[in-house]
Design a protein around this motif. Structure first.
Motif, PDB file in Angstrom:
ATOM      1  N   LYS A 164      57.472  61.872  -0.281  1.00  0.00           N
ATOM      2  CA  LYS A 164      58.316  62.243   0.853  1.00  0.00           C
ATOM      3  C   LYS A 164      59.242  63.402   0.475  1.00  0.00           C
ATOM      4  O   LYS A 164      59.732  63.494  -0.646  1.00  0.00           O
ATOM      5  CB  LYS A 164      59.151  61.040   1.302  1.00  0.00           C
ATOM      6  CG  LYS A 164      58.384  60.064   2.166  1.00  0.00           C
ATOM      7  CD  LYS A 164      59.314  59.073   2.824  1.00  0.00           C
ATOM      8  CE  LYS A 164      58.552  58.188   3.818  1.00  0.00           C
ATOM      9  NZ  LYS A 164      59.461  57.276   4.536  1.00  0.00           N
ATOM     10  N   LEU A 165      59.477  64.268   1.474  1.00  0.00           N
ATOM     11  CA  LEU A 165      60.358  65.413   1.271  1.00  0.00           C
ATOM     12  C   LEU A 165      61.805  64.951   1.200  1.00  0.00           C
ATOM     13  O   LEU A 165      62.307  64.287   2.105  1.00  0.00           O
ATOM     14  CB  LEU A 165      60.192  66.409   2.432  1.00  0.00           C
ATOM     15  CG  LEU A 165      61.123  67.617   2.402  1.00  0.00           C
ATOM     16  CD1 LEU A 165      60.862  68.470   1.171  1.00  0.00           C
ATOM     17  CD2 LEU A 165      60.952  68.434   3.681  1.00  0.00           C
ATOM     18  N   SER A 166      62.443  65.316   0.077  1.00  0.00           N
ATOM     19  CA  SER A 166      63.854  64.965  -0.089  1.00  0.00           C
ATOM     20  C   SER A 166      64.714  66.210  -0.324  1.00  0.00           C
ATOM     21  O   SER A 166      65.936  66.122  -0.320  1.00  0.00           O
ATOM     22  CB  SER A 166      64.029  64.009  -1.276  1.00  0.00           C
ATOM     23  OG  SER A 166      63.542  64.606  -2.467  1.00  0.00           O
ATOM     24  N   GLY A 167      64.076  67.347  -0.555  1.00  0.00           N
ATOM     25  CA  GLY A 167      64.814  68.588  -0.805  1.00  0.00           C
ATOM     26  C   GLY A 167      64.347  69.273  -2.066  1.00  0.00           C
ATOM     27  O   GLY A 167      63.634  70.283  -2.020  1.00  0.00           O
ATOM     28  N   PRO A 168      64.709  68.745  -3.248  1.00  0.00           N
ATOM     29  CA  PRO A 168      64.300  69.388  -4.504  1.00  0.00           C
ATOM     30  C   PRO A 168      62.789  69.379  -4.751  1.00  0.00           C
ATOM     31  O   PRO A 168      62.294  70.187  -5.529  1.00  0.00           O
ATOM     32  CB  PRO A 168      65.025  68.541  -5.564  1.00  0.00           C
ATOM     33  CG  PRO A 168      66.162  67.903  -4.846  1.00  0.00           C
ATOM     34  CD  PRO A 168      65.667  67.657  -3.460  1.00  0.00           C
ATOM     35  N   ASN A 169      62.074  68.468  -4.077  1.00  0.00           N
ATOM     36  CA  ASN A 169      60.621  68.361  -4.300  1.00  0.00           C
ATOM     37  C   ASN A 169      59.821  69.107  -3.237  1.00  0.00           C
ATOM     38  O   ASN A 169      58.674  68.766  -2.942  1.00  0.00           O
ATOM     39  CB  ASN A 169      60.195  66.899  -4.320  1.00  0.00           C
ATOM     40  CG  ASN A 169      60.383  66.218  -2.982  1.00  0.00           C
ATOM     41  OD1 ASN A 169      61.224  66.629  -2.193  1.00  0.00           O
ATOM     42  ND2 ASN A 169      59.593  65.186  -2.721  1.00  0.00           N
ATOM     43  N   MET A 213      58.857  62.740   5.603  1.00  0.00           N
ATOM     44  CA  MET A 213      60.256  63.124   5.371  1.00  0.00           C
ATOM     45  C   MET A 213      61.141  61.892   5.213  1.00  0.00           C
ATOM     46  O   MET A 213      60.771  60.781   5.584  1.00  0.00           O
ATOM     47  CB  MET A 213      60.788  63.940   6.567  1.00  0.00           C
ATOM     48  CG  MET A 213      60.125  65.268   6.792  1.00  0.00           C
ATOM     49  SD  MET A 213      60.876  66.048   8.243  1.00  0.00           S
ATOM     50  CE  MET A 213      60.014  67.615   8.238  1.00  0.00           C
ATOM     51  N   THR A 214      62.304  62.153   4.687  1.00  0.00           N
ATOM     52  CA  THR A 214      63.320  61.110   4.674  1.00  0.00           C
ATOM     53  C   THR A 214      63.873  60.937   6.088  1.00  0.00           C
ATOM     54  O   THR A 214      63.666  61.786   6.967  1.00  0.00           O
ATOM     55  CB  THR A 214      64.460  61.475   3.714  1.00  0.00           C
ATOM     56  OG1 THR A 214      65.052  62.704   4.148  1.00  0.00           O
ATOM     57  CG2 THR A 214      63.948  61.637   2.283  1.00  0.00           C
ATOM     58  N   ASN A 215      64.570  59.867   6.308  1.00  0.00           N
ATOM     59  CA  ASN A 215      65.082  59.581   7.652  1.00  0.00           C
ATOM     60  C   ASN A 215      66.012  60.677   8.160  1.00  0.00           C
ATOM     61  O   ASN A 215      65.989  61.036   9.343  1.00  0.00           O
ATOM     62  CB  ASN A 215      65.820  58.240   7.666  1.00  0.00           C
ATOM     63  CG  ASN A 215      64.878  57.070   7.440  1.00  0.00           C
ATOM     64  OD1 ASN A 215      63.685  57.162   7.732  1.00  0.00           O
ATOM     65  ND2 ASN A 215      65.412  55.970   6.930  1.00  0.00           N
ATOM     66  N   VAL A 216      66.859  61.207   7.287  1.00  0.00           N
ATOM     67  CA  VAL A 216      67.805  62.252   7.709  1.00  0.00           C
ATOM     68  C   VAL A 216      67.053  63.482   8.191  1.00  0.00           C
ATOM     69  O   VAL A 216      67.372  64.068   9.240  1.00  0.00           O
ATOM     70  CB  VAL A 216      68.742  62.611   6.543  1.00  0.00           C
ATOM     71  CG1 VAL A 216      69.635  63.789   6.929  1.00  0.00           C
ATOM     72  CG2 VAL A 216      69.587  61.403   6.162  1.00  0.00           C
ATOM     73  N   LEU A 217      66.038  63.925   7.438  1.00  0.00           N
ATOM     74  CA  LEU A 217      65.257  65.102   7.816  1.00  0.00           C
ATOM     75  C   LEU A 217      64.428  64.848   9.078  1.00  0.00           C
ATOM     76  O   LEU A 217      64.206  65.758   9.880  1.00  0.00           O
ATOM     77  CB  LEU A 217      64.349  65.518   6.659  1.00  0.00           C
ATOM     78  CG  LEU A 217      65.070  66.063   5.419  1.00  0.00           C
ATOM     79  CD1 LEU A 217      64.089  66.300   4.281  1.00  0.00           C
ATOM     80  CD2 LEU A 217      65.813  67.356   5.757  1.00  0.00           C
ATOM     81  N   HIS A 237      64.310  67.190  12.741  1.00  0.00           N
ATOM     82  CA  HIS A 237      63.113  67.939  13.127  1.00  0.00           C
ATOM     83  C   HIS A 237      62.293  67.302  14.260  1.00  0.00           C
ATOM     84  O   HIS A 237      61.394  67.957  14.792  1.00  0.00           O
ATOM     85  CB  HIS A 237      62.196  68.099  11.906  1.00  0.00           C
ATOM     86  CG  HIS A 237      62.765  68.972  10.827  1.00  0.00           C
ATOM     87  ND1 HIS A 237      63.641  68.495   9.879  1.00  0.00           N
ATOM     88  CD2 HIS A 237      62.593  70.297  10.573  1.00  0.00           C
ATOM     89  CE1 HIS A 237      63.985  69.483   9.058  1.00  0.00           C
ATOM     90  NE2 HIS A 237      63.371  70.587   9.463  1.00  0.00           N
ATOM     91  N   GLN A 238      62.607  66.096  14.642  1.00  0.00           N
ATOM     92  CA  GLN A 238      61.737  65.428  15.611  1.00  0.00           C
ATOM     93  C   GLN A 238      61.798  66.042  17.014  1.00  0.00           C
ATOM     94  O   GLN A 238      60.896  65.859  17.816  1.00  0.00           O
ATOM     95  CB  GLN A 238      62.092  63.943  15.700  1.00  0.00           C
ATOM     96  CG  GLN A 238      63.497  63.654  16.179  1.00  0.00           C
ATOM     97  CD  GLN A 238      63.815  62.162  16.137  1.00  0.00           C
ATOM     98  OE1 GLN A 238      62.979  61.341  15.730  1.00  0.00           O
ATOM     99  NE2 GLN A 238      65.027  61.791  16.557  1.00  0.00           N
ATOM    100  N   GLY A 239      62.834  66.823  17.304  1.00  0.00           N
ATOM    101  CA  GLY A 239      62.940  67.440  18.625  1.00  0.00           C
ATOM    102  C   GLY A 239      62.260  68.792  18.718  1.00  0.00           C
ATOM    103  O   GLY A 239      62.199  69.383  19.812  1.00  0.00           O
ATOM    104  N   LEU A 240      61.719  69.324  17.639  1.00  0.00           N
ATOM    105  CA  LEU A 240      61.072  70.649  17.679  1.00  0.00           C
ATOM    106  C   LEU A 240      59.719  70.551  18.377  1.00  0.00           C
ATOM    107  O   LEU A 240      58.998  69.560  18.234  1.00  0.00           O
ATOM    108  CB  LEU A 240      60.907  71.183  16.256  1.00  0.00           C
ATOM    109  CG  LEU A 240      62.236  71.428  15.503  1.00  0.00           C
ATOM    110  CD1 LEU A 240      61.978  71.882  14.079  1.00  0.00           C
ATOM    111  CD2 LEU A 240      63.072  72.472  16.242  1.00  0.00           C
TER     112      LEU A 240
END
Length: 287
Positions: free
Chosen positions: A15-20, A79-83, A87-90
């Protein structure tokens, strides 16, 4: 759903967390291609069909919408929940990826530079298997494709051919002269065949060279006999101790001083005069 589970597992574990970001994008690309929806990220969205559009045009548009929705689901699921909330509205998957790139694109740029540097600086070491080198170069090219660096098929082949060592120069020359167009997999098979031919040629050359008879070593210059050698034998000339040549007399009664006949040395006027003057005799000793 059976085909979804393995792909979902890949996204769940990465999952995408930022650094990865770079690793996440690589795995997401694998999943989208496996699901055959990756094309929505690389092609322009079709226009909304009007009332006069054909059924074929309407079908293509509806198919694109379905695939785009599938791609968005895969992206959000990775993605993580925050991400996800960001992005879910795009509207489209392309918009999602553009926003994610804006957030974490610096990592992508650094990773692309490092991979590009590795690609152009990698040279095949002579003697190593060409298959290993090809797989390594293909890995760099795939990585760059994921990171957004595009090389057309011809450029990819040129980069790989330029990385080959000197024994493959003839192969590269023939490839360019014949203006071949092959895939990377086909190039791999061609290079392996060329490698086998090079090995057989080296082995044959070694066998032929090993059977060449060696010339016998010479033990000396020529077959000269001891003793005489190449120099002529010159008899020694023996000189008289007095340092003068003997004059041949003309009889047993000849004078050994002046050489004339009719008198002996003891009666020779010339000899007697030399004695009076105190000069040594220069004549022939004797008498």
């Amino acid at each position: 759903m059976a085909s979804f589970n393995p792909l979902a597992r890949i996204l769940e574990d990465n999952k995408l967390s930022g650094p990865n970001y770079v690793d996440w994008k690589r795995n997401l690309t694998i999943v989208l291609r496996a699901a055959k929806v990756y094309y929505v990220l690389t092609t322009v969205a079709p226009k909304v069909p009007d009332d006069n559009a054909t059924n074929e045009e309407k079908g293509k548009y509806n198919k694109w919408l379905e695939d785009d929705d599938m791609a968005k689901c895969y992206i959000l699921a990775s993605m993580t929940n925050v991400l996800q909330h960001q992005h879910q509205g795009l509207p489209t998957a392309t918009d999602m990826m553009a926003n994610i790139k804006e957030m974490f694109g610096e990592q992508n740029r650094t990773a692309r530079f490092i991979t590009m540097k590795s690609l152009v600086s990698t040279k095949m070491v002579e003697g190593t298997p060409v298959r290993e080198h090809m797989l390594k170069m293909m890995g760099f090219l795939n990585e760059l494709d994921v990171l957004g660096a595009f090389f057309d098929a011809e450029s990819q082949i040129d980069i790989i051919l330029a990385s080959l060592p000197q024994p493959f120069d003839t192969f590269v020359l023939n490839y360019n002269m014949n203006k071949l167009e092959v895939t990377l997999s086909e190039l791999l098979n061609m290079l392996q065949s060329a490698e086998d031919l090079l090995k057989r040629n080296r082995k044959s050359a070694f066998v032929v060279e090993g059977n060449v008879p060696k010339a016998p070593k010479s033990k000396g210059k020529g077959n000269k006999k001891k003793g005489m050698g190449s120099k002529k034998h010159t008899p020694k000339v023996v000189k008289n101790k007095g340092g003068f040549k003997k004059k041949k007399s003309q009889g047993n009664d000849g004078c050994f001083h002046c050489g004339k006949t009719g008198h002996w040395k003891r009666n020779c006027r010339s000899y007697l005069e030399s004695l009076k003057k105190g000069k040594p005799s220069e004549g022939i000793q004797g008498n």
